[in-house]
Motif scaffolding. Structure first.
Motif, PDB file in Angstrom:
ATOM      1  N   UNK A  30     -30.551 -13.691 -15.231  1.00  0.00           N
ATOM      2  CA  UNK A  30     -30.348 -15.134 -15.236  1.00  0.00           C
ATOM      3  C   UNK A  30     -29.220 -15.544 -16.177  1.00  0.00           C
ATOM      4  N   UNK A  31     -29.247 -15.043 -17.401  1.00  0.00           N
ATOM      5  CA  UNK A  31     -28.302 -15.503 -18.415  1.00  0.00           C
ATOM      6  C   UNK A  31     -26.859 -15.131 -18.077  1.00  0.00           C
ATOM      7  N   UNK A  32     -26.633 -13.880 -17.679  1.00  0.00           N
ATOM      8  CA  UNK A  32     -25.259 -13.494 -17.351  1.00  0.00           C
ATOM      9  C   UNK A  32     -24.795 -14.200 -16.076  1.00  0.00           C
ATOM     10  N   UNK A  33     -25.689 -14.344 -15.126  1.00  0.00           N
ATOM     11  CA  UNK A  33     -25.344 -15.064 -13.902  1.00  0.00           C
ATOM     12  C   UNK A  33     -24.920 -16.489 -14.229  1.00  0.00           C
ATOM     13  N   UNK A  34     -25.645 -17.149 -15.100  1.00  0.00           N
ATOM     14  CA  UNK A  34     -25.296 -18.515 -15.494  1.00  0.00           C
ATOM     15  C   UNK A  34     -23.945 -18.534 -16.206  1.00  0.00           C
ATOM     16  N   UNK A  35     -23.699 -17.563 -17.073  1.00  0.00           N
ATOM     17  CA  UNK A  35     -22.395 -17.474 -17.756  1.00  0.00           C
ATOM     18  C   UNK A  35     -21.249 -17.389 -16.754  1.00  0.00           C
ATOM     19  N   UNK A  36     -21.435 -16.528 -15.756  1.00  0.00           N
ATOM     20  CA  UNK A  36     -20.386 -16.349 -14.748  1.00  0.00           C
ATOM     21  C   UNK A  36     -20.184 -17.617 -13.956  1.00  0.00           C
ATOM     22  N   UNK A  37     -21.273 -18.231 -13.509  1.00  0.00           N
ATOM     23  CA  UNK A  37     -21.170 -19.460 -12.713  1.00  0.00           C
ATOM     24  C   UNK A  37     -20.478 -20.556 -13.517  1.00  0.00           C
ATOM     25  N   UNK A  38     -20.841 -20.682 -14.774  1.00  0.00           N
ATOM     26  CA  UNK A  38     -20.199 -21.701 -15.617  1.00  0.00           C
ATOM     27  C   UNK A  38     -18.700 -21.452 -15.748  1.00  0.00           C
ATOM     28  N   UNK A  39     -18.281 -20.180 -15.717  1.00  0.00           N
ATOM     29  CA  UNK A  39     -16.871 -19.857 -15.897  1.00  0.00           C
ATOM     30  C   UNK A  39     -16.036 -19.933 -14.638  1.00  0.00           C
ATOM     31  N   UNK A  40     -16.671 -20.033 -13.467  1.00  0.00           N
ATOM     32  CA  UNK A  40     -15.924 -19.988 -12.211  1.00  0.00           C
ATOM     33  C   UNK A  40     -14.904 -21.125 -12.059  1.00  0.00           C
ATOM     34  N   UNK A  41     -15.248 -22.381 -12.367  1.00  0.00           N
ATOM     35  CA  UNK A  41     -14.227 -23.432 -12.214  1.00  0.00           C
ATOM     36  C   UNK A  41     -12.980 -23.183 -13.056  1.00  0.00           C
TER      37      UNK A  41
END
Length: 263
Positions: A30-41
């Motif tokens: 969950x945590x790394x996935x959220x980090x990646x999603x937050x960084x996509x834009x």
């Protein structure tokens, strides 16, 4: 107007093509996935496709199947996927999120409850692979009534007779599957894609985004040149599977986004 509609209007005004990235919610956790999603834009992503983990993903190749298994083994659920979107929305209220997956988890939660929760989480659109147009009363029409785009897939086998039915209640954009097969199984060819994009756009009247078989910046650019944008999924998910750091994943995403935006 949804965030998806606003994004395409802004891109058109700028003369740019859309870059759409797919990642599996909860992969590798969950945590790394959220980090990646937050960084996509910040890595150049215009629209985020957020995969909903499911045990029997019929349209997905091994790379995304394994991502779904990793997410499920880590305890990812539909509710936790929506929680991930909610956390993303605390920092970003403009980048569209399209949830892509299968109907069973939504059906299990209940359509009405799901749509309320999806709206609250900031989901903008749905791609539900195993619900054909004949089942629009099941989810498509309620979703659109709730203010979400319902995005259809068109494929090389979607002929002139079938396409109007596919287009009937589609909104946001059309996702053109560039190959006959599963994700990650072959490479898209711009020469083959171009006439199909024109045919679909002329029939449906919506932007056409091409996915499946796009895995390099060069391919991203070539496909974006003949479409309204490009989706990359398996190539990004493969970087996550290799254990790359969040920054390494985002650096790779940026190369793909730069390719699309150079078209």
């Amino acid at each position: 107007m949804t965030r998806i509609d606003d994004t395409f209007a802004a891109l058109k005004a700028q003369g740019r093509k859309a870059f759409v990235s797919y990642v599996m919610a909860g992969d590798p956790d969950f945590d790394k996935s959220l980090e990646i999603v937050k960084g996509l834009p910040g890595a150049g992503v215009d629209i985020i496709e957020l995969g909903l983990p499911f045990t029997d993903p019929m349209a997905d190749g091994p790379t995304i199947q394994l991502a779904g298994q990793r997410a499920l083994e880590g305890g990812m659920t539909l509710k936790r996927t929506l929680a991930l979107a909610t956390e993303f929305r605390k920092e970003n209220n403009t980048t569209p999120i399209v949830m892509m997956g299968y109907y069973n988890p939504i059906y299990s939660m209940g359509v009405d409850a799901f749509l309320v929760a999806a709206r609250e989480a900031g989901i903008d659109g749905l791609i539900v692979v195993d619900l054909p147009p004949e089942e629009d009363d099941e989810l498509c029409l309620p979703a659109q009534a709730a203010g979400l785009n319902f995005i259809r897939l068109a494929t090389p086998t979607t002929d002139a007779k079938r396409l109007p039915k596919v287009a009937e209640n589609t909104s946001g954009f059309v996702y053109y599957v560039s190959i006959t097969g599963i994700t990650g199984s072959a490479e898209a060819d711009a020469g083959d894609v171009a006439p199909e994009v024109t045919r679909i756009r002329d029939t449906v009247g919506l932007p056409v985004i091409v996915g499946f078989g796009v895995n390099t910046p060069e391919k991203s650019k070539a496909i974006a040149e003949v479409a309204d944008g490009v989706v990359v999924g398996s190539a990004i998910v493969a970087q996550i599977a290799l254990g790359k750091s969040t920054q390494e994943v985002l650096d790779f995403v940026r190369t793909l986004a730069d390719g699309a935006h150079a078209a």
